[in-house]
Design a protein around this motif. Structure first.
Motif, PDB file in Angstrom:
ATOM      1  N   ARG A   2      29.831 118.142 -91.729  1.00 51.42           N
ATOM      2  CA  ARG A   2      30.268 117.034 -92.571  1.00 51.42           C
ATOM      3  C   ARG A   2      29.519 117.068 -93.900  1.00 51.42           C
ATOM      4  NH1 ARG A   2      28.997 112.021 -89.651  1.00 51.42           N
ATOM      5  NH2 ARG A   2      27.219 113.253 -89.028  1.00 51.42           N
ATOM      6  N   LEU A  83      34.010 111.650 -97.888  1.00 49.86           N
ATOM      7  CA  LEU A  83      33.356 112.261 -96.740  1.00 49.86           C
ATOM      8  C   LEU A  83      34.341 113.207 -96.085  1.00 49.86           C
ATOM      9  CD1 LEU A  83      30.682 112.157 -95.156  1.00 49.86           C
ATOM     10  CD2 LEU A  83      31.703 110.379 -93.750  1.00 49.86           C
ATOM     11  N   LEU A 115      25.644 116.281 -94.370  1.00 43.21           N
ATOM     12  CA  LEU A 115      25.058 115.230 -93.557  1.00 43.21           C
ATOM     13  C   LEU A 115      24.290 115.870 -92.414  1.00 43.21           C
ATOM     14  CD1 LEU A 115      27.416 113.706 -95.051  1.00 43.21           C
ATOM     15  CD2 LEU A 115      27.419 112.199 -93.082  1.00 43.21           C
TER      16      LEU A 115
END
Length: 146
Positions: A2, A83, A115
């Motif tokens: 991510r 995201l 992330l």
């Protein structure tokens, strides 16, 4: 993997200047492309910092200080983020490079950050809440509180 594509604020975004219809259409098409590819998790725009606060914690303890916005643009403010979930850093960079930028609104900057993978955070929040609730019930049964 991510990644967050962080859209940096500018004087224009902080002033609440609306982007052109062309830019908004291009962003909608970009987000649809991400969604069709199964990569889009979320994409959000933030209100200008004039509607925010900062909480500053003193270095050596004490009470936190709360400051109301607006904050100077040169303090690396964020105007929005996207995201994404992709297979590699290269794929994330390719998506970041495809993001439309608002022409005629000054400099535009995107910061891309991966992330940290936390297995609990990738699980559905509703399932985590139900598991916590179930654990509370089990503990009450063990203690005879039910």
């Amino acid at each position: 993997m991510r990644f967050m594509l962080i859209i940096k604020a500018s004087g224009y975004s902080e002033a609440g200047v609306k982007f052109s219809r062309e830019h908004n259409d291009a962003m909608a098409a970009y987000n649809k492309s991400l969604a069709r590819a199964g990569a889009l998790l979320t994409s959000e725009e933030l209100q200008p910092s004039s509607s925010g606060i900062r909480i500053l914690y003193p270095l050596h303890g004490g009470e936190p200080e709360v400051k109301a916005g607006p904050f100077p643009v040169d303090q690396e403010l964020i105007a929005g983020y996207t995201l994404i979930d992709v297979n590699s850093e290269d794929e994330a960079a390719a998506w970041a490079l495809r993001m439309p930028f608002p022409r005629g609104c000054g400099a535009f900057e995107i910061e891309m950050r991966e992330l940290k993978e936390n297995m609990d955070s990738t699980r559905d929040a509703r399932i985590l809440a139900m598991e916590a609730d179930l654990e509370d019930h089990i503990n009450m049964l063990k203690k005879g509180e039910y």
